[in-house]
Design a protein around this motif. Structure first.
Motif, PDB file in Angstrom:
ATOM      1  N   LEU A 149      -5.186  29.424 -18.950  1.00 50.88           N
ATOM      2  CA  LEU A 149      -6.291  29.137 -19.857  1.00 50.88           C
ATOM      3  C   LEU A 149      -7.006  30.410 -20.301  1.00 50.88           C
ATOM      4  O   LEU A 149      -7.392  30.539 -21.472  1.00 50.88           O
ATOM      5  CB  LEU A 149      -7.281  28.179 -19.196  1.00 50.88           C
ATOM      6  N   CYS A 150      -7.175  31.355 -19.382  1.00 51.15           N
ATOM      7  CA  CYS A 150      -7.838  32.610 -19.754  1.00 51.15           C
ATOM      8  C   CYS A 150      -7.012  33.397 -20.762  1.00 51.15           C
ATOM      9  O   CYS A 150      -7.542  33.947 -21.732  1.00 51.15           O
ATOM     10  CB  CYS A 150      -8.098  33.462 -18.519  1.00 51.15           C
ATOM     11  N   SER A 151      -5.702  33.448 -20.551  1.00 57.12           N
ATOM     12  CA  SER A 151      -4.857  34.196 -21.486  1.00 57.12           C
ATOM     13  C   SER A 151      -4.709  33.464 -22.810  1.00 57.12           C
ATOM     14  O   SER A 151      -4.356  34.061 -23.825  1.00 57.12           O
ATOM     15  CB  SER A 151      -3.465  34.438 -20.867  1.00 57.12           C
ATOM     16  N   LEU A 152      -5.023  32.171 -22.820  1.00 59.85           N
ATOM     17  CA  LEU A 152      -4.959  31.388 -24.046  1.00 59.85           C
ATOM     18  C   LEU A 152      -6.233  31.543 -24.873  1.00 59.85           C
ATOM     19  O   LEU A 152      -6.185  31.800 -26.076  1.00 59.85           O
ATOM     20  CB  LEU A 152      -4.737  29.914 -23.702  1.00 59.85           C
ATOM     21  N   PHE A 153      -7.389  31.402 -24.202  1.00 65.57           N
ATOM     22  CA  PHE A 153      -8.661  31.425 -24.926  1.00 65.57           C
ATOM     23  C   PHE A 153      -9.238  32.833 -25.071  1.00 65.57           C
ATOM     24  O   PHE A 153     -10.056  33.074 -25.956  1.00 65.57           O
ATOM     25  CB  PHE A 153      -9.677  30.525 -24.226  1.00 65.57           C
ATOM     26  N   ALA A 154      -8.847  33.738 -24.179  1.00 66.11           N
ATOM     27  CA  ALA A 154      -9.346  35.115 -24.269  1.00 66.11           C
ATOM     28  C   ALA A 154      -8.191  36.074 -24.008  1.00 66.11           C
ATOM     29  O   ALA A 154      -8.170  36.773 -23.006  1.00 66.11           O
ATOM     30  CB  ALA A 154     -10.473  35.336 -23.269  1.00 66.11           C
ATOM     31  N   PRO A 192      -2.698  40.381 -29.896  1.00 70.45           N
ATOM     32  CA  PRO A 192      -3.043  39.585 -28.710  1.00 70.45           C
ATOM     33  C   PRO A 192      -1.828  39.324 -27.822  1.00 70.45           C
ATOM     34  O   PRO A 192      -0.714  39.142 -28.319  1.00 70.45           O
ATOM     35  CB  PRO A 192      -3.568  38.276 -29.308  1.00 70.45           C
ATOM     36  N   VAL A 193      -2.053  39.317 -26.519  1.00 69.13           N
ATOM     37  CA  VAL A 193      -0.985  39.029 -25.555  1.00 69.13           C
ATOM     38  C   VAL A 193      -1.236  37.634 -24.981  1.00 69.13           C
ATOM     39  O   VAL A 193      -2.175  37.419 -24.215  1.00 69.13           O
ATOM     40  CB  VAL A 193      -0.960  40.071 -24.422  1.00 69.13           C
ATOM     41  N   TYR A 194      -0.389  36.691 -25.363  1.00 73.27           N
ATOM     42  CA  TYR A 194      -0.576  35.294 -24.992  1.00 73.27           C
ATOM     43  C   TYR A 194       0.253  34.929 -23.752  1.00 73.27           C
ATOM     44  O   TYR A 194       1.085  35.713 -23.292  1.00 73.27           O
ATOM     45  CB  TYR A 194      -0.188  34.390 -26.166  1.00 73.27           C
ATOM     46  N   GLN A 223     -14.603  25.450 -26.619  1.00 67.48           N
ATOM     47  CA  GLN A 223     -13.289  24.858 -26.416  1.00 67.48           C
ATOM     48  C   GLN A 223     -12.753  25.157 -25.031  1.00 67.48           C
ATOM     49  O   GLN A 223     -12.148  24.300 -24.385  1.00 67.48           O
ATOM     50  CB  GLN A 223     -12.330  25.355 -27.501  1.00 67.48           C
ATOM     51  N   ALA A 224     -12.964  26.366 -24.549  1.00 66.43           N
ATOM     52  CA  ALA A 224     -12.505  26.721 -23.209  1.00 66.43           C
ATOM     53  C   ALA A 224     -13.254  25.903 -22.164  1.00 66.43           C
ATOM     54  O   ALA A 224     -12.677  25.447 -21.174  1.00 66.43           O
ATOM     55  CB  ALA A 224     -12.710  28.211 -22.963  1.00 66.43           C
ATOM     56  N   GLY A 225     -14.553  25.656 -22.388  1.00 64.48           N
ATOM     57  CA  GLY A 225     -15.358  24.905 -21.435  1.00 64.48           C
ATOM     58  C   GLY A 225     -14.886  23.484 -21.240  1.00 64.48           C
ATOM     59  O   GLY A 225     -15.045  22.901 -20.166  1.00 64.48           O
ATOM     60  N   SER A 226     -14.276  22.910 -22.272  1.00 60.50           N
ATOM     61  CA  SER A 226     -13.815  21.529 -22.164  1.00 60.50           C
ATOM     62  C   SER A 226     -12.583  21.397 -21.277  1.00 60.50           C
ATOM     63  O   SER A 226     -12.154  20.294 -20.964  1.00 60.50           O
ATOM     64  CB  SER A 226     -13.523  20.962 -23.560  1.00 60.50           C
ATOM     65  N   TRP A 227     -12.019  22.537 -20.848  1.00 60.86           N
ATOM     66  CA  TRP A 227     -10.852  22.518 -19.957  1.00 60.86           C
ATOM     67  C   TRP A 227     -11.234  22.768 -18.509  1.00 60.86           C
ATOM     68  O   TRP A 227     -10.380  22.802 -17.640  1.00 60.86           O
ATOM     69  CB  TRP A 227      -9.833  23.566 -20.412  1.00 60.86           C
ATOM     70  N   VAL A 228     -12.541  22.942 -18.241  1.00 62.41           N
ATOM     71  CA  VAL A 228     -12.997  23.198 -16.875  1.00 62.41           C
ATOM     72  C   VAL A 228     -12.479  22.157 -15.876  1.00 62.41           C
ATOM     73  O   VAL A 228     -12.103  22.500 -14.756  1.00 62.41           O
ATOM     74  CB  VAL A 228     -14.539  23.284 -16.826  1.00 62.41           C
ATOM     75  N   PRO A 229     -12.423  20.867 -16.243  1.00 63.02           N
ATOM     76  CA  PRO A 229     -11.941  19.870 -15.284  1.00 63.02           C
ATOM     77  C   PRO A 229     -10.542  20.146 -14.766  1.00 63.02           C
ATOM     78  O   PRO A 229     -10.218  19.828 -13.621  1.00 63.02           O
ATOM     79  CB  PRO A 229     -11.968  18.560 -16.089  1.00 63.02           C
ATOM     80  N   LEU A 230      -9.689  20.722 -15.595  1.00 61.00           N
ATOM     81  CA  LEU A 230      -8.324  20.997 -15.170  1.00 61.00           C
ATOM     82  C   LEU A 230      -8.319  22.024 -14.037  1.00 61.00           C
ATOM     83  O   LEU A 230      -7.500  21.962 -13.127  1.00 61.00           O
ATOM     84  CB  LEU A 230      -7.505  21.511 -16.365  1.00 61.00           C
ATOM     85  N   GLY A 239      -2.252  31.673 -31.903  1.00 59.76           N
ATOM     86  CA  GLY A 239      -3.389  31.346 -31.063  1.00 59.76           C
ATOM     87  C   GLY A 239      -4.189  30.172 -31.586  1.00 59.76           C
ATOM     88  O   GLY A 239      -3.768  29.445 -32.461  1.00 59.76           O
ATOM     89  N   LEU A 240      -5.368  30.012 -31.019  1.00 66.68           N
ATOM     90  CA  LEU A 240      -6.220  28.894 -31.390  1.00 66.68           C
ATOM     91  C   LEU A 240      -7.123  29.242 -32.558  1.00 66.68           C
ATOM     92  O   LEU A 240      -7.867  28.406 -33.036  1.00 66.68           O
ATOM     93  CB  LEU A 240      -7.062  28.467 -30.179  1.00 66.68           C
TER      94      LEU A 240
END
Length: 259
Positions: free
Chosen positions: A56-61, A68-70, A36-43, A24-25
Motif C-alpha cells: 500500500l505504501c509503494s502504491l499510494f506513495a 515512480p517506483v511501483y 484514499q490511502a486511509g480507506s485501506w487502513v482496515p486491511l 498509478g492512481l
C-alpha cells in the motif's frame, strides 16, 4: 469529519497502464492520496499478509527516481491472494483498479516481495475478532449497515459459509437499509468461515450484538459480540448509537457508508 470512506472501494479507478508501465492512481493532491490511502487502513489491521503495508505504501506513495517506483506484479499477487478472501468475507471484491497485471514484472524496477503469507496460520474467523474497547466497537457500528441485539436460533455450515438464523425476538439498534422482511426472518451469512474458529459461537446461549452489511439481498455478518449488559465499554458504545450521528465519527472498518 467529512465524507465517510468505504474501504476497498473509494480509491480512484483512474489508474491505467501506459508504455512506461503503471501510471498509478494519479492523485491530484496530497489530501486526495491521504484520503484514499486511509480507506485501506482496515486491511492493515487484519494482518492478512506481512507485506500489505509495503504494497500500500509503494502504491499510494511510490519512491520517485527518474520515475515512480511501483509495487512489482509478484508483490501485488501475494498480497491479493492472502487479502482478497478477507475482503470477500465483507462483500468487497479485489478492485479492478488493482489488477495485478497492471504492475511491472519483477525484472523491471519495482518494489519486490519481502515477507511471507500469514494464510497458513490458523486464526480466528475475521468476523469473530473482537475489539474490546468502546472506540473500536463504535467504529464497527458506524461502518456497518445495521446493528442488532438478538439471540441465535440455529447455526448451520455449507460450502465454507456459516449461516446464523436469528430468534424471533430482537432489538434493532441501527436499521440502515434493512426492510421489514429482513428483520422479521433474519438470516446472517459468514463468508469464508467454514473452517476457522469463532469462540463466541461455541455456545449459542444468551444474546449477541451483531453488525453487518446488506449485499445483493443477503445479510453479511461483519462482527459479533456476546451481549454483556454490565460491560462498561459495550454500554458506552451502544449509548453512542442513540446519541450521535455516525458520519461525525470517522469509521475505519468495513462497509462504511452514509445512511
Amino acid at each position: 469529519m467529512g465524507q465517510v470512506n468505504q474501504p476497498f472501494q473509494r480509491a480512484s479507478p483512474r489508474g491505467t497502464r501506459s508504455r512506461g508501465g503503471l501510471r498509478g492512481l494519479r492523485h491530484e493532491t496530497m489530501a486526495e492520496a491521504k484520503q484514499q490511502a486511509g480507506s485501506w487502513v482496515p486491511l492493515l489491521a487484519k494482518q492478512c499478509h506481512t507485506d500489505t503495508q509495503l504494497f500500500l505504501c509503494s502504491l499510494f506513495a511510490p519512491v520517485c527516481l527518474d520515475r515512480p517506483v511501483y509495487p512489482c506484479r509478484s508483490l501485488c499477487e501475494v498480497v491479493r491472494d492472502s487479502c482478497a478472501p478477507v475482503m470477500e468475507s465483507y462483500g468487497f471484491p479485489w478492485p479492478e483498479m488493482l489488477h495485478c497485471g497492471k504492475f511491472p514484472s519483477d525484472h523491471e524496477l519495482c518494489i519486490a516481495v519481502h515477507g511471507w503469507s500469514l494464510t497458513a496460520v490458523s486464526k480466528i474467523c475475521t468476523q469473530c475478532e473482537m475489539e474490546h474497547k468502546a472506540d473500536g466497537m463504535m467504529e464497527q457500528m458506524c461502518s456497518s449497515d445495521f446493528v442488532v441485539k438478538m439471540r441465535i436460533k440455529e447455526m448451520t455450515e455449507e460450502n465454507g459459509e456459516r449461516r446464523l438464523v436469528a430468534a424471533q425476538k430482537k432489538k434493532v439498534l441501527k436499521l440502515g437499509p434493512l426492510k421489514r422482511k429482513d428483520t422479521k426472518k433474519m438470516v446472517l451469512h459468514m463468508r469464508n468461515a467454514g473452517a476457522c474458529p469463532c469462540p463466541q459461537l461455541d455456545s449459542l446461549s444468551g444474546s449477541f450484538l451483531v453488525m453487518g452489511r446488506k449485499v445483493g439481498g443477503r445479510l453479511l455478518l461483519l462482527a459479533i459480540y456476546p451481549w454483556q449488559k454490565h460491560n462498561k465499554e459495550m454500554k458506552f458504545a451502544v449509548k453512542f448509537m442513540f446519541s450521535y450521528p455516525c458520519p461525525l465519527y470517522h469509521p475505519l472498518l468495513y462497509g462504511a457508508g452514509q445512511h
